[in-house]
Design a protein around this motif. Sequence first.
Motif, PDB file in Angstrom:
ATOM      1  N   ARG A  21       3.812  49.461 -19.357  1.00 56.58           N
ATOM      2  CA  ARG A  21       3.373  48.121 -19.742  1.00 56.58           C
ATOM      3  C   ARG A  21       1.928  47.950 -19.319  1.00 56.58           C
ATOM      4  NH1 ARG A  21       2.819  43.294 -17.159  1.00 56.58           N
ATOM      5  NH2 ARG A  21       3.704  44.155 -15.246  1.00 56.58           N
ATOM      6  N   TYR A  22       1.066  47.678 -20.311  1.00 59.96           N
ATOM      7  CA  TYR A  22      -0.341  47.442 -19.990  1.00 59.96           C
ATOM      8  C   TYR A  22      -0.463  46.176 -19.155  1.00 59.96           C
ATOM      9  CZ  TYR A  22      -1.229  50.730 -23.864  1.00 59.96           C
ATOM     10  OH  TYR A  22      -1.248  51.814 -24.697  1.00 59.96           O
ATOM     11  N   VAL A  23      -1.293  46.244 -18.122  1.00 56.10           N
ATOM     12  CA  VAL A  23      -1.514  45.081 -17.255  1.00 56.10           C
ATOM     13  C   VAL A  23      -2.941  44.556 -17.401  1.00 56.10           C
ATOM     14  CG1 VAL A  23       0.295  45.706 -15.606  1.00 56.10           C
ATOM     15  CG2 VAL A  23      -2.028  46.569 -15.266  1.00 56.10           C
ATOM     16  N   VAL A  24      -3.679  45.136 -18.348  1.00 58.29           N
ATOM     17  CA  VAL A  24      -5.039  44.708 -18.677  1.00 58.29           C
ATOM     18  C   VAL A  24      -5.151  44.675 -20.202  1.00 58.29           C
ATOM     19  CG1 VAL A  24      -6.021  45.686 -16.555  1.00 58.29           C
ATOM     20  CG2 VAL A  24      -5.946  47.072 -18.645  1.00 58.29           C
ATOM     21  N   PRO A  25      -6.197  44.042 -20.749  1.00 55.55           N
ATOM     22  CA  PRO A  25      -6.380  44.080 -22.202  1.00 55.55           C
ATOM     23  C   PRO A  25      -6.508  45.516 -22.717  1.00 55.55           C
ATOM     24  CG  PRO A  25      -7.794  42.412 -21.210  1.00 55.55           C
ATOM     25  CD  PRO A  25      -7.197  43.206 -20.081  1.00 55.55           C
ATOM     26  N   VAL A  26      -6.042  45.750 -23.939  1.00 53.29           N
ATOM     27  CA  VAL A  26      -6.014  47.096 -24.507  1.00 53.29           C
ATOM     28  C   VAL A  26      -7.411  47.734 -24.517  1.00 53.29           C
ATOM     29  CG1 VAL A  26      -6.248  46.439 -26.942  1.00 53.29           C
ATOM     30  CG2 VAL A  26      -4.935  48.475 -26.311  1.00 53.29           C
ATOM     31  N   GLU A  27      -8.452  46.932 -24.602  1.00 55.85           N
ATOM     32  CA  GLU A  27      -9.814  47.473 -24.577  1.00 55.85           C
ATOM     33  C   GLU A  27     -10.109  48.191 -23.256  1.00 55.85           C
ATOM     34  OE1 GLU A  27      -9.260  44.357 -27.408  1.00 55.85           O
ATOM     35  OE2 GLU A  27      -9.150  44.163 -25.230  1.00 55.85           O
ATOM     36  N   GLN A  28      -9.457  47.785 -22.182  1.00 59.65           N
ATOM     37  CA  GLN A  28      -9.636  48.440 -20.887  1.00 59.65           C
ATOM     38  C   GLN A  28      -8.738  49.665 -20.748  1.00 59.65           C
ATOM     39  OE1 GLN A  28      -9.428  45.645 -17.606  1.00 59.65           O
ATOM     40  NE2 GLN A  28     -10.457  44.076 -18.826  1.00 59.65           N
ATOM     41  N   VAL A  29      -7.743  49.777 -21.618  1.00 58.91           N
ATOM     42  CA  VAL A  29      -6.843  50.931 -21.634  1.00 58.91           C
ATOM     43  C   VAL A  29      -7.507  52.099 -22.350  1.00 58.91           C
ATOM     44  CG1 VAL A  29      -4.619  51.786 -22.475  1.00 58.91           C
ATOM     45  CG2 VAL A  29      -4.787  49.462 -21.546  1.00 58.91           C
ATOM     46  N   GLU A  30      -8.214  51.809 -23.439  1.00 55.46           N
ATOM     47  CA  GLU A  30      -8.799  52.835 -24.312  1.00 55.46           C
ATOM     48  C   GLU A  30      -9.590  53.920 -23.580  1.00 55.46           C
ATOM     49  OE1 GLU A  30      -8.258  53.612 -27.408  1.00 55.46           O
ATOM     50  OE2 GLU A  30      -6.973  51.890 -27.800  1.00 55.46           O
ATOM     51  N   PRO A  31     -10.435  53.610 -22.584  1.00 55.48           N
ATOM     52  CA  PRO A  31     -11.197  54.665 -21.917  1.00 55.48           C
ATOM     53  C   PRO A  31     -10.329  55.719 -21.222  1.00 55.48           C
ATOM     54  CG  PRO A  31     -12.147  52.523 -21.416  1.00 55.48           C
ATOM     55  CD  PRO A  31     -10.835  52.283 -22.124  1.00 55.48           C
ATOM     56  N   HIS A  32      -9.066  55.413 -20.992  1.00 57.01           N
ATOM     57  CA  HIS A  32      -8.161  56.325 -20.295  1.00 57.01           C
ATOM     58  C   HIS A  32      -7.209  57.049 -21.248  1.00 57.01           C
ATOM     59  CE1 HIS A  32      -9.718  54.460 -16.718  1.00 57.01           C
ATOM     60  NE2 HIS A  32      -9.439  53.286 -17.245  1.00 57.01           N
ATOM     61  N   MET A  33      -7.354  56.789 -22.557  1.00 55.53           N
ATOM     62  CA  MET A  33      -6.432  57.341 -23.549  1.00 55.53           C
ATOM     63  C   MET A  33      -6.501  58.871 -23.606  1.00 55.53           C
ATOM     64  SD  MET A  33      -3.998  56.578 -25.610  1.00 55.53           S
ATOM     65  CE  MET A  33      -4.163  54.814 -25.830  1.00 55.53           C
ATOM     66  N   GLU A  34      -7.692  59.446 -23.573  1.00 58.20           N
ATOM     67  CA  GLU A  34      -7.808  60.905 -23.666  1.00 58.20           C
ATOM     68  C   GLU A  34      -7.069  61.584 -22.510  1.00 58.20           C
ATOM     69  OE1 GLU A  34     -11.277  64.296 -23.599  1.00 58.20           O
ATOM     70  OE2 GLU A  34     -11.724  62.385 -24.551  1.00 58.20           O
ATOM     71  N   GLY A  35      -7.254  61.084 -21.301  1.00 59.69           N
ATOM     72  CA  GLY A  35      -6.555  61.651 -20.151  1.00 59.69           C
ATOM     73  C   GLY A  35      -5.056  61.456 -20.243  1.00 59.69           C
ATOM     74  N   HIS A  36      -4.635  60.300 -20.732  1.00 59.45           N
ATOM     75  CA  HIS A  36      -3.210  60.016 -20.896  1.00 59.45           C
ATOM     76  C   HIS A  36      -2.597  60.981 -21.909  1.00 59.45           C
ATOM     77  CE1 HIS A  36       0.505  57.697 -21.328  1.00 59.45           C
ATOM     78  NE2 HIS A  36       0.298  57.693 -22.641  1.00 59.45           N
ATOM     79  N   MET A  37      -3.298  61.214 -23.017  1.00 61.80           N
ATOM     80  CA  MET A  37      -2.783  62.127 -24.048  1.00 61.80           C
ATOM     81  C   MET A  37      -2.684  63.558 -23.507  1.00 61.80           C
ATOM     82  SD  MET A  37      -2.012  60.081 -26.389  1.00 61.80           S
ATOM     83  CE  MET A  37      -1.591  61.166 -27.737  1.00 61.80           C
ATOM     84  N   ALA A  38      -3.648  63.989 -22.710  1.00 64.80           N
ATOM     85  CA  ALA A  38      -3.593  65.326 -22.098  1.00 64.80           C
ATOM     86  C   ALA A  38      -2.415  65.414 -21.140  1.00 64.80           C
ATOM     87  CB  ALA A  38      -4.908  65.631 -21.374  1.00 64.80           C
ATOM     88  N   TRP A  39      -2.172  64.346 -20.393  1.00 65.86           N
ATOM     89  CA  TRP A  39      -1.023  64.279 -19.474  1.00 65.86           C
ATOM     90  C   TRP A  39       0.287  64.371 -20.254  1.00 65.86           C
ATOM     91  CZ3 TRP A  39       2.461  60.069 -19.190  1.00 65.86           C
ATOM     92  CH2 TRP A  39       3.316  60.072 -18.089  1.00 65.86           C
ATOM     93  N   LEU A  40       0.376  63.655 -21.379  1.00 65.91           N
ATOM     94  CA  LEU A  40       1.567  63.755 -22.232  1.00 65.91           C
ATOM     95  C   LEU A  40       1.760  65.187 -22.712  1.00 65.91           C
ATOM     96  CD1 LEU A  40       1.278  60.582 -24.501  1.00 65.91           C
ATOM     97  CD2 LEU A  40       3.084  61.035 -22.823  1.00 65.91           C
ATOM     98  N   ASP A  41       0.693  65.801 -23.250  1.00 59.88           N
ATOM     99  CA  ASP A  41       0.777  67.176 -23.760  1.00 59.88           C
ATOM    100  C   ASP A  41       1.295  68.135 -22.690  1.00 59.88           C
ATOM    101  OD1 ASP A  41      -0.226  66.365 -26.212  1.00 59.88           O
ATOM    102  OD2 ASP A  41      -2.267  67.078 -25.815  1.00 59.88           O
ATOM    103  N   GLU A  42       0.769  68.006 -21.487  1.00 60.68           N
ATOM    104  CA  GLU A  42       1.173  68.876 -20.373  1.00 60.68           C
ATOM    105  C   GLU A  42       2.667  68.753 -20.094  1.00 60.68           C
ATOM    106  OE1 GLU A  42       0.505  68.887 -15.561  1.00 60.68           O
ATOM    107  OE2 GLU A  42      -1.196  68.301 -16.822  1.00 60.68           O
ATOM    108  N   ASN A  43       3.169  67.543 -20.146  1.00 60.88           N
ATOM    109  CA  ASN A  43       4.576  67.334 -19.808  1.00 60.88           C
ATOM    110  C   ASN A  43       5.519  67.625 -20.962  1.00 60.88           C
ATOM    111  OD1 ASN A  43       4.710  66.522 -16.900  1.00 60.88           O
ATOM    112  ND2 ASN A  43       3.027  65.254 -17.658  1.00 60.88           N
ATOM    113  N   TYR A  44       5.026  67.575 -22.200  1.00 55.61           N
ATOM    114  CA  TYR A  44       5.806  68.099 -23.324  1.00 55.61           C
ATOM    115  C   TYR A  44       5.940  69.611 -23.180  1.00 55.61           C
ATOM    116  CZ  TYR A  44       6.294  63.975 -26.326  1.00 55.61           C
ATOM    117  OH  TYR A  44       6.663  62.760 -26.864  1.00 55.61           O
TER     118      TYR A  44
END
Length: 94
Positions: free
Chosen positions: A7-30
């Motif tokens: 659950r995002y706890v900040v506006p989505v615009e503040q989430v976006e800068p962390h998306m690339e790292g999040h996607m890499a984290w997802l890939d690693e765990n898949y």
Amino acid sequence: MFIVSLRYVVPVEQVEPHMEGHMAWLDENYEKGMFVASGRKVPRTGGIILARGDRSELEACVAQDPFVINGVAEAEITECAVSRTAPGLDRLME
């Protein structure tokens, strides 16, 4: 089986800068076989991950999500015992 609800706890615009790292984290765990499905919530207030394995390992894994590390999302882990699936989804009961 586990359901990880982010659950995002900040506006989505503040989430976006962390998306690339999040996607890499997802890939690693898949690749590790821990994650079996994931996607955005609609409306876009966070995301859902279906995971399997050991709860303590999953908790440690989720703590390493760049969204969680950077304080833009909170995670809730719910365990469920899958007892029935649609044809072709038997792997979810493992």
